[in-house]
Design a protein around this motif. Sequence first.
Motif, PDB file in Angstrom:
ATOM      1  N   PRO A   1      -5.515   5.315  -6.791  1.00  0.00           N
ATOM      2  CA  PRO A   1      -4.320   4.759  -7.143  1.00  0.00           C
ATOM      3  C   PRO A   1      -3.201   5.211  -6.371  1.00  0.00           C
ATOM      4  O   PRO A   1      -3.203   6.323  -5.490  1.00  0.00           O
ATOM      5  CB  PRO A   1      -4.251   5.574  -8.500  1.00  0.00           C
ATOM      6  CG  PRO A   1      -5.124   6.687  -8.432  1.00  0.00           C
ATOM      7  CD  PRO A   1      -6.244   6.263  -7.439  1.00  0.00           C
ATOM      8  N   ALA A   2      -1.860   4.367  -6.708  1.00  0.00           N
ATOM      9  CA  ALA A   2      -0.683   4.704  -6.073  1.00  0.00           C
ATOM     10  C   ALA A   2      -0.104   6.065  -6.263  1.00  0.00           C
ATOM     11  O   ALA A   2      -0.211   6.491  -7.445  1.00  0.00           O
ATOM     12  CB  ALA A   2       0.237   3.929  -6.599  1.00  0.00           C
ATOM     13  N   PRO A   3       0.392   6.849  -5.282  1.00  0.00           N
ATOM     14  CA  PRO A   3       0.988   8.087  -5.287  1.00  0.00           C
ATOM     15  C   PRO A   3       2.443   8.142  -4.879  1.00  0.00           C
ATOM     16  O   PRO A   3       2.810   8.970  -4.080  1.00  0.00           O
ATOM     17  CB  PRO A   3       0.239   9.091  -4.637  1.00  0.00           C
ATOM     18  CG  PRO A   3      -0.436   8.307  -3.215  1.00  0.00           C
ATOM     19  CD  PRO A   3      -0.405   6.580  -3.783  1.00  0.00           C
ATOM     20  N   PHE A   4       3.193   6.874  -5.182  1.00  0.00           N
ATOM     21  CA  PHE A   4       4.426   6.738  -4.483  1.00  0.00           C
ATOM     22  C   PHE A   4       5.405   8.060  -4.940  1.00  0.00           C
ATOM     23  O   PHE A   4       5.207   8.666  -6.150  1.00  0.00           O
ATOM     24  CB  PHE A   4       5.076   5.683  -5.062  1.00  0.00           C
ATOM     25  CG  PHE A   4       5.026   4.138  -4.340  1.00  0.00           C
ATOM     26  CD1 PHE A   4       5.086   4.085  -3.249  1.00  0.00           C
ATOM     27  CD2 PHE A   4       4.184   3.368  -5.243  1.00  0.00           C
ATOM     28  CE1 PHE A   4       4.719   2.634  -2.621  1.00  0.00           C
ATOM     29  CE2 PHE A   4       3.552   2.198  -4.836  1.00  0.00           C
ATOM     30  CZ  PHE A   4       3.985   1.866  -3.606  1.00  0.00           C
TER      31      PHE A   4
ATOM     32  N   SER B   1       4.314   5.997   2.101  1.00  0.00           N
ATOM     33  CA  SER B   1       5.392   5.254   1.779  1.00  0.00           C
ATOM     34  C   SER B   1       6.710   5.997   1.855  1.00  0.00           C
ATOM     35  O   SER B   1       6.727   6.619   0.767  1.00  0.00           O
ATOM     36  CB  SER B   1       4.919   4.212   0.816  1.00  0.00           C
ATOM     37  OG  SER B   1       5.934   3.188   0.539  1.00  0.00           O
ATOM     38  N   SER B   2       7.533   5.581   2.625  1.00  0.00           N
ATOM     39  CA  SER B   2       8.797   6.079   2.615  1.00  0.00           C
ATOM     40  C   SER B   2       9.768   5.303   2.667  1.00  0.00           C
ATOM     41  O   SER B   2       9.876   4.670   3.805  1.00  0.00           O
ATOM     42  CB  SER B   2       9.199   7.177   3.802  1.00  0.00           C
ATOM     43  OG  SER B   2       7.962   8.458   3.677  1.00  0.00           O
ATOM     44  N   PRO B   3      10.982   5.301   2.048  1.00  0.00           N
ATOM     45  CA  PRO B   3      12.148   4.397   2.075  1.00  0.00           C
ATOM     46  C   PRO B   3      12.961   4.373   3.565  1.00  0.00           C
ATOM     47  O   PRO B   3      12.990   5.645   3.927  1.00  0.00           O
ATOM     48  CB  PRO B   3      13.085   4.688   0.977  1.00  0.00           C
ATOM     49  CG  PRO B   3      12.193   5.504  -0.112  1.00  0.00           C
ATOM     50  CD  PRO B   3      11.190   6.113   0.678  1.00  0.00           C
TER      51      PRO B   3
ATOM     52  N   SER C   1       1.188  -4.356   5.051  1.00  0.00           N
ATOM     53  CA  SER C   1       0.352  -3.715   6.027  1.00  0.00           C
ATOM     54  C   SER C   1      -0.401  -2.415   5.625  1.00  0.00           C
ATOM     55  O   SER C   1       0.342  -1.509   5.138  1.00  0.00           O
ATOM     56  CB  SER C   1       1.650  -3.105   7.230  1.00  0.00           C
ATOM     57  OG  SER C   1       0.862  -2.264   7.940  1.00  0.00           O
ATOM     58  N   TYR C   2      -1.641  -2.348   6.091  1.00  0.00           N
ATOM     59  CA  TYR C   2      -2.508  -1.209   5.669  1.00  0.00           C
ATOM     60  C   TYR C   2      -2.203  -0.057   6.455  1.00  0.00           C
ATOM     61  O   TYR C   2      -2.252   1.217   5.832  1.00  0.00           O
ATOM     62  CB  TYR C   2      -3.936  -1.577   5.788  1.00  0.00           C
ATOM     63  CG  TYR C   2      -4.393  -2.648   4.779  1.00  0.00           C
ATOM     64  CD1 TYR C   2      -3.840  -3.124   3.612  1.00  0.00           C
ATOM     65  CD2 TYR C   2      -5.683  -3.084   5.114  1.00  0.00           C
ATOM     66  CE1 TYR C   2      -4.349  -3.819   2.789  1.00  0.00           C
ATOM     67  CE2 TYR C   2      -6.006  -4.044   4.139  1.00  0.00           C
ATOM     68  CZ  TYR C   2      -5.601  -4.476   3.027  1.00  0.00           C
ATOM     69  OH  TYR C   2      -6.104  -5.492   2.381  1.00  0.00           O
ATOM     70  N   GLN C   3      -1.742  -0.146   7.750  1.00  0.00           N
ATOM     71  CA  GLN C   3      -1.327   0.797   8.467  1.00  0.00           C
ATOM     72  C   GLN C   3       0.047   1.187   8.521  1.00  0.00           C
ATOM     73  O   GLN C   3       0.402   2.056   9.290  1.00  0.00           O
ATOM     74  CB  GLN C   3      -1.754   0.332   9.974  1.00  0.00           C
ATOM     75  CG  GLN C   3      -3.255  -0.056  10.242  1.00  0.00           C
ATOM     76  CD  GLN C   3      -3.617  -0.229  11.561  1.00  0.00           C
ATOM     77  OE1 GLN C   3      -2.817  -0.217  12.283  1.00  0.00           O
ATOM     78  NE2 GLN C   3      -4.820  -0.346  11.606  1.00  0.00           N
ATOM     79  N   GLY C   4       0.865   0.903   7.513  1.00  0.00           N
ATOM     80  CA  GLY C   4       2.126   1.341   7.306  1.00  0.00           C
ATOM     81  C   GLY C   4       3.214   1.076   8.410  1.00  0.00           C
ATOM     82  O   GLY C   4       4.201   1.407   8.468  1.00  0.00           O
TER      83      GLY C   4
ATOM     84  N   SER D   1       0.986  -1.138  -0.195  1.00  0.00           N
ATOM     85  CA  SER D   1      -0.102   0.118   0.028  1.00  0.00           C
ATOM     86  C   SER D   1       0.813   1.432   0.009  1.00  0.00           C
ATOM     87  O   SER D   1       1.963   1.296   0.501  1.00  0.00           O
ATOM     88  CB  SER D   1      -0.958   0.149   1.367  1.00  0.00           C
ATOM     89  OG  SER D   1      -1.951  -1.054   1.214  1.00  0.00           O
ATOM     90  N   SER D   2       0.509   2.130  -0.667  1.00  0.00           N
ATOM     91  CA  SER D   2       1.219   3.492  -0.911  1.00  0.00           C
ATOM     92  C   SER D   2       1.112   4.605   0.240  1.00  0.00           C
ATOM     93  O   SER D   2       1.712   5.748   0.580  1.00  0.00           O
ATOM     94  CB  SER D   2       1.223   4.070  -2.235  1.00  0.00           C
ATOM     95  OG  SER D   2      -0.008   4.137  -2.736  1.00  0.00           O
ATOM     96  N   GLY D   3      -0.049   4.369   1.100  1.00  0.00           N
ATOM     97  CA  GLY D   3      -0.259   5.387   2.136  1.00  0.00           C
ATOM     98  C   GLY D   3      -1.542   5.299   2.256  1.00  0.00           C
ATOM     99  O   GLY D   3      -2.527   4.568   1.973  1.00  0.00           O
ATOM    100  N   TRP D   4      -2.092   6.287   3.368  1.00  0.00           N
ATOM    101  CA  TRP D   4      -3.346   6.654   3.799  1.00  0.00           C
ATOM    102  C   TRP D   4      -3.567   8.096   4.131  1.00  0.00           C
ATOM    103  O   TRP D   4      -2.770   8.601   4.692  1.00  0.00           O
ATOM    104  CB  TRP D   4      -3.315   5.876   5.302  1.00  0.00           C
ATOM    105  CG  TRP D   4      -4.918   5.644   5.825  1.00  0.00           C
ATOM    106  CD1 TRP D   4      -5.586   6.720   5.984  1.00  0.00           C
ATOM    107  CD2 TRP D   4      -5.343   4.245   6.257  1.00  0.00           C
ATOM    108  NE1 TRP D   4      -6.807   6.120   6.646  1.00  0.00           N
ATOM    109  CE2 TRP D   4      -6.653   4.773   6.810  1.00  0.00           C
ATOM    110  CE3 TRP D   4      -4.753   3.268   6.361  1.00  0.00           C
ATOM    111  CZ2 TRP D   4      -7.603   3.808   7.576  1.00  0.00           C
ATOM    112  CZ3 TRP D   4      -5.706   2.139   7.081  1.00  0.00           C
ATOM    113  CH2 TRP D   4      -6.988   2.608   7.569  1.00  0.00           C
ATOM    114  N   ILE D   5      -4.463   8.557   3.615  1.00  0.00           N
ATOM    115  CA  ILE D   5      -4.871  10.073   3.530  1.00  0.00           C
ATOM    116  C   ILE D   5      -4.817  10.585   4.904  1.00  0.00           C
ATOM    117  O   ILE D   5      -5.543   9.848   5.994  1.00  0.00           O
ATOM    118  CB  ILE D   5      -6.295  10.337   3.173  1.00  0.00           C
ATOM    119  CG1 ILE D   5      -6.259  11.858   3.111  1.00  0.00           C
ATOM    120  CG2 ILE D   5      -7.460   9.804   3.678  1.00  0.00           C
ATOM    121  CD1 ILE D   5      -5.510  12.473   1.972  1.00  0.00           C
TER     122      ILE D   5
END
Length: 622
Positions: free
Chosen positions: A525-528, A127-129, A164-167, A118-122
């Motif tokens: 959609p993904a916003p990496f 998602s951060s390396p 993980s949905y929760q990051g 998952s790329s994140g949650w509003i």
Amino acid sequence: MASLKRRTLINAAIGIAATGYMRRLMPLAAEQEPASAPVPLPAQTPPRTMRRVRPADPDWPSARDWASLKEKVGGRLLEVSSPFDACRASPRDTACKNALAQIRNPYFLGDEPALTQSSGWIDAWTSSPSVYAVAAEQPNDVAEAVKFARDRRLRLVVKGGGHSYQGTSNAPDSLLIWTRRMRGIRLYDAFVPLDCEGDMPPQPAVTVGAGEIWMHVYEAVTTQGGRYVQGGGCATVGVAGLVQSGGFGNFSKKFGTAASSLLQAEIVTADGIERIVNARTDPDLFWAIKGGGGGSFGVVTSLTLKTHPLPDYVGVVSATLKAASPEAFRRLIDGFLAFSADSLLNEHWGETVSMRPDRTLRISMLFQGLDRAEATRIWQSFFDSVSGANDSIRMTEPPQILAISARHFWDPAFIMKNAPNAMKADTRPGAPKRNVFWATDIADAGQFLYGYESMWLPAALLDPSARASLTDALFQASSQWNVTLHFNKGLAGAPDEVLNAARETATNPDVLNAFALAIIAGEGPAPFAGMPGSAVDVPAARRTAARIHDAAQSLRVVAPRAGSYVSESSYFQQDWPRAYWGEHYPMLSEVKRKYDPDGLFFVHQGVGSQEWDREGFVRLST
């Protein structure tokens, strides 16, 4: 195993003074003592007030420090960068185009240490390396990374499948322990956990490395081995994370949770010790990782799970029904709930039924242990009742009931040949043919979440005296957003042995009496970072989040204190210790303090996380 009473053992283990408490170590590194040598658990000390360091801080490890760690882990220390960094410099570059072409491929996402499924949650996380990652291939790599992070006060993250949905498998300014390369699957005809001879009979089992995903495990256990292991429905989910969070598969009403199938695990704790845990050795820690949440108690490096006899058949029931009016839709919901109470509250059924704002009811159920004729007979009464509803309800997708040999259910060659639209392949050049996933899961790859709510619905709501209230609540909720009932994620109607095994886990006991887990969710959609045109429409995302929240509140009218599944729940879950673990949370807290007194392992809304700030860098209380 009558002589091993779980709660007695756990309470005894917690109460024993830590000094002199003896455990066996795993003989997995040459410098370790043999497994038979006793090792005392270090004496517990009060937790230290702590502020973890970031790269800009003067205490951040030096280049020489990182070089030393790299040597200790056999060169498997990586400087992490996103594959989308190429897009920042040149959006039309081949490297950028190749990365963008794979954004819906969960195998690509899983094989990139910088990315998450998952790329994140509003308004929650993106998602951060990590700065560095240890690409662990053996337990000693994990142990060295744990000790390095502990001694230098680093934010530590653990990632296997990255679902993980929760990051929780993601954090900037951190050191990542990446278990993706810890592979290996070994089948046993007669396995007995360490030190459990005489207490447990030998039984068929499978030992799985922490980096394995369920698609490959099913291939080994079912397609090749002819048995069943309880894993996840999504084929690319990591094995270790699913088991630690409880874990539901397509047929949980028959085989229970993944956590309840756990016989033994190997885990590295905050002291850097590699341990074998089971019902006899470190039983309190063993219990905690059976549903207490991934990433909170240590780094699991392998798991041994019992396997089960394979049923003759598995199958699917699918249909879509549409009501002509709100009143007809309410009747349709009520009729389906009555049918569920009579016919689906047993070990044969799993998966989902959705109710949607356009007044459609979408059936996508799986079954096991029945043939096609038996499944058809069971559903005939419900479909007959719909057919007799005149024009008020119509079939927009006619019923389909299919059954196949269970051995072929996760067989890529069979599925690709006979139902090519059901699965998708890893499209990277040279990818193994075994790298496949269910087509319905493609929406999860890279998704950016707007909202996600879940609650276990008690089976008592299906009783005639309560069903009208449940019908009204589902009607109100589904008028605002899609509501999906996951029948395999509630254990009401399961055999007694399944319920008893689930009681021996840390999962919220609400699951025992739930006929389904209701999920209300939405995503985009993904916003990496670095992707061209990847900006999130924040106002629209927040509006969707509000609708999801309101729909969940409408359903909570009939289940105001319903528990929630830790892996599939809101980032903003209220009263999360009770919601995720119920009466088990105090005991989980004791296990956390015993094995990780300084809180090295932090995940959002994990056991003990309330002692830290939101990012896990500053300890707020001890």
